[in-house]
Motif scaffolding. Structure first.
Motif, PDB file in Angstrom:
ATOM      1  N   ALA A  30       0.139  -3.209  -2.378  1.00 34.11           N
ATOM      2  CA  ALA A  30       0.025  -2.257  -1.082  1.00 34.11           C
ATOM      3  C   ALA A  30       0.813  -1.242  -1.496  1.00 34.11           C
ATOM      4  O   ALA A  30       1.622  -1.061  -1.766  1.00 34.11           O
ATOM      5  N   ARG A  31       0.110   0.284  -0.719  1.00 34.67           N
ATOM      6  CA  ARG A  31       1.105   1.600  -1.213  1.00 34.67           C
ATOM      7  C   ARG A  31       1.081   2.023   0.182  1.00 34.67           C
ATOM      8  O   ARG A  31       0.376   1.525   0.521  1.00 34.67           O
ATOM      9  N   PRO A  32       1.583   3.411   0.259  1.00 31.65           N
ATOM     10  CA  PRO A  32       2.403   3.911   1.411  1.00 31.65           C
ATOM     11  C   PRO A  32       0.571   4.206   1.625  1.00 31.65           C
ATOM     12  O   PRO A  32       0.590   4.022   3.913  1.00 31.65           O
ATOM     13  N   GLY A  33      -0.374   4.920   1.337  1.00 37.21           N
ATOM     14  CA  GLY A  33      -1.521   4.967   1.571  1.00 37.21           C
ATOM     15  C   GLY A  33      -2.124   4.194   1.931  1.00 37.21           C
ATOM     16  O   GLY A  33      -3.551   4.161   2.301  1.00 37.21           O
ATOM     17  N   ASP A  34      -2.059   2.560   2.299  1.00 34.52           N
ATOM     18  CA  ASP A  34      -2.567   1.566   2.668  1.00 34.52           C
ATOM     19  C   ASP A  34      -2.476   1.144   3.875  1.00 34.52           C
ATOM     20  O   ASP A  34      -3.105   0.328   4.702  1.00 34.52           O
ATOM     21  N   ALA A  35      -1.547   2.379   4.796  1.00 35.67           N
ATOM     22  CA  ALA A  35      -1.153   1.253   6.131  1.00 35.67           C
ATOM     23  C   ALA A  35      -2.233   1.594   7.350  1.00 35.67           C
ATOM     24  O   ALA A  35      -2.558   0.459   8.018  1.00 35.67           O
ATOM     25  N   SER A  36      -3.392   2.149   6.879  1.00 38.93           N
ATOM     26  CA  SER A  36      -4.381   2.586   8.122  1.00 38.93           C
ATOM     27  C   SER A  36      -5.231   1.331   7.924  1.00 38.93           C
ATOM     28  O   SER A  36      -5.453   0.171   8.826  1.00 38.93           O
ATOM     29  N   ALA A  37      -5.623   0.761   6.801  1.00 36.76           N
ATOM     30  CA  ALA A  37      -6.038  -0.522   6.261  1.00 36.76           C
ATOM     31  C   ALA A  37      -5.994  -1.219   6.101  1.00 36.76           C
ATOM     32  O   ALA A  37      -6.533  -2.690   7.292  1.00 36.76           O
ATOM     33  N   VAL A  83       1.195  -7.874  -1.172  1.00 37.44           N
ATOM     34  CA  VAL A  83      -0.349  -8.263  -1.409  1.00 37.44           C
ATOM     35  C   VAL A  83      -1.488  -7.715  -0.375  1.00 37.44           C
ATOM     36  O   VAL A  83      -1.792  -8.057  -0.278  1.00 37.44           O
ATOM     37  N   VAL A  84      -2.855  -6.672  -0.798  1.00 42.81           N
ATOM     38  CA  VAL A  84      -4.113  -6.272  -0.657  1.00 42.81           C
ATOM     39  C   VAL A  84      -5.278  -7.157  -1.520  1.00 42.81           C
ATOM     40  O   VAL A  84      -5.115  -6.049  -2.417  1.00 42.81           O
ATOM     41  N   ALA A  85      -6.323  -6.825  -0.215  1.00 47.30           N
ATOM     42  CA  ALA A  85      -7.763  -6.823  -0.511  1.00 47.30           C
ATOM     43  C   ALA A  85      -8.193  -5.841  -0.567  1.00 47.30           C
ATOM     44  O   ALA A  85      -8.586  -5.998   0.871  1.00 47.30           O
ATOM     45  N   LEU A  86      -9.442  -5.000  -1.425  1.00 47.98           N
ATOM     46  CA  LEU A  86      -9.689  -4.186  -0.724  1.00 47.98           C
ATOM     47  C   LEU A  86     -11.105  -4.126  -0.955  1.00 47.98           C
ATOM     48  O   LEU A  86     -11.560  -4.190  -2.601  1.00 47.98           O
ATOM     49  N   ASP A  87     -11.527  -4.319  -0.839  1.00 45.39           N
ATOM     50  CA  ASP A  87     -13.292  -4.261  -1.170  1.00 45.39           C
ATOM     51  C   ASP A  87     -13.976  -2.305  -0.642  1.00 45.39           C
ATOM     52  O   ASP A  87     -13.995  -2.900   1.063  1.00 45.39           O
ATOM     53  N   GLY A  88     -14.274  -1.358  -1.177  1.00 43.23           N
ATOM     54  CA  GLY A  88     -13.964  -0.303  -1.218  1.00 43.23           C
ATOM     55  C   GLY A  88     -12.349   0.249  -0.571  1.00 43.23           C
ATOM     56  O   GLY A  88     -11.334   0.112  -0.920  1.00 43.23           O
ATOM     57  N   PRO A  89     -12.497   1.092   1.057  1.00 44.21           N
ATOM     58  CA  PRO A  89     -12.032   1.047   1.655  1.00 44.21           C
ATOM     59  C   PRO A  89     -10.937   0.983   2.008  1.00 44.21           C
ATOM     60  O   PRO A  89      -9.924   1.268   2.781  1.00 44.21           O
ATOM     61  N   ALA A  90     -11.716  -0.220   2.687  1.00 43.41           N
ATOM     62  CA  ALA A  90     -11.183  -1.710   2.843  1.00 43.41           C
ATOM     63  C   ALA A  90     -10.801  -2.366   3.535  1.00 43.41           C
ATOM     64  O   ALA A  90     -10.651  -3.515   2.195  1.00 43.41           O
ATOM     65  N   ALA A  91      -9.883  -2.775   3.445  1.00 39.06           N
ATOM     66  CA  ALA A  91      -8.793  -4.046   3.618  1.00 39.06           C
ATOM     67  C   ALA A  91      -9.497  -5.491   4.213  1.00 39.06           C
ATOM     68  O   ALA A  91      -9.706  -5.092   4.993  1.00 39.06           O
ATOM     69  N   GLY A 120      -8.586 -15.751  -0.652  1.00 39.76           N
ATOM     70  CA  GLY A 120      -6.649 -16.555  -0.707  1.00 39.76           C
ATOM     71  C   GLY A 120      -6.260 -16.889  -1.560  1.00 39.76           C
ATOM     72  O   GLY A 120      -5.449 -16.415  -1.777  1.00 39.76           O
ATOM     73  N   GLY A 121      -7.111 -17.412  -2.561  1.00 43.24           N
ATOM     74  CA  GLY A 121      -6.505 -18.449  -3.807  1.00 43.24           C
ATOM     75  C   GLY A 121      -5.581 -17.168  -4.254  1.00 43.24           C
ATOM     76  O   GLY A 121      -5.025 -16.760  -5.641  1.00 43.24           O
ATOM     77  N   ALA A 122      -6.511 -16.097  -4.800  1.00 45.07           N
ATOM     78  CA  ALA A 122      -6.168 -15.476  -5.752  1.00 45.07           C
ATOM     79  C   ALA A 122      -5.205 -13.863  -4.985  1.00 45.07           C
ATOM     80  O   ALA A 122      -3.579 -14.003  -5.931  1.00 45.07           O
ATOM     81  N   LEU A 123      -5.427 -14.206  -3.504  1.00 44.48           N
ATOM     82  CA  LEU A 123      -3.946 -13.129  -3.303  1.00 44.48           C
ATOM     83  C   LEU A 123      -2.788 -14.020  -3.417  1.00 44.48           C
ATOM     84  O   LEU A 123      -1.703 -13.324  -3.894  1.00 44.48           O
ATOM     85  N   MET A 124      -2.399 -15.304  -2.683  1.00 41.03           N
ATOM     86  CA  MET A 124      -1.711 -15.903  -2.756  1.00 41.03           C
ATOM     87  C   MET A 124      -1.544 -16.128  -4.061  1.00 41.03           C
ATOM     88  O   MET A 124       0.219 -16.053  -4.487  1.00 41.03           O
ATOM     89  N   ARG A 125      -1.625 -16.250  -5.433  1.00 40.03           N
ATOM     90  CA  ARG A 125      -1.726 -16.600  -6.855  1.00 40.03           C
ATOM     91  C   ARG A 125      -1.027 -15.052  -6.933  1.00 40.03           C
ATOM     92  O   ARG A 125       0.340 -14.962  -8.003  1.00 40.03           O
TER      93      ARG A 125
END
Length: 172
Positions: free
Chosen positions: A11-18, A64-72, A106-111
């Motif tokens: 995650a980056r600072p610009g991801d705060a809102s999402a 670690v964030v998963a983004l689908d377009g602009p949405a987390a 979830g597994g991909a994020l955790m790995r």
């Protein structure tokens, strides 16, 4: 995971809102998050500052964030205390939107979070999971976490006492 799956990255600072929006959604979607609806801080500034400190190396924690377009749609937050004796241990908090569960996210994020911990020289990750959250428990076990204890009546959820498993993963 396929080519149309969410993008997973630090995650980056610009991801705060999402991220804040995702956390508020998760608080309403599931009883398995610690915070109840309305308990989460609405001010984005602390999250922005934390993400900036993480990105700049002033904070040992990371997300670690998963983004689908602009949405987390999912995240793993690894909180590391700044003290010499604790800086090799991360406390894990994770969540995935209901519409994205059961597809390996979830597994991909955790790995990704575990690999980042290893890259940073961490030695341990730990978390708690509600006893009745069987899907998350299976995920964590599949990622190598082990149950280290039971926190009896640790939480009150909708007027019921809930046990939590305390889990850990040794990285070296």
């Amino acid at each position: 995971m396929t080519v149309n799956d969410p993008l997973i990255r630090l995650a980056r600072p610009g991801d705060a809102s999402a991220l804040a929006e995702l956390q508020h959604i998760l608080d309403n979607e599931t009883e398995f998050m610690l915070l109840e609806p309305g308990e989460r801080e609405p001010d984005l500034e602390p999250l922005k500052l934390r993400l900036a400190a993480c990105a700049e190396g002033r904070n040992l924690s990371y997300l670690v964030v998963a983004l689908d377009g602009p949405a987390a749609v999912g995240y793993v937050d690894v909180v590391v205390l700044p003290y010499a004796r604790a800086k090799r241990t991360g406390r894990v908090i994770a969540g995935v939107r209901s519409g994205h569960r059961g597809r390996g996210l979830g597994g991909a994020l955790m790995r990704t979070a575990v690999q980042e911990a290893r890259t940073r020289g961490m030695r341990r990750l730990e978390l708690t999971v509600m006893e009745q959250n069987r899907h998350a428990l299976a995920l964590y076990l599949n990622c190598g976490f082990q149950v280290e204890g039971l926190r009896r009546a640790a939480l009150d959820v909708q007027g019921h006492r809930v046990n939590e498993y305390y889990m850990g993963l040794l990285l070296d």
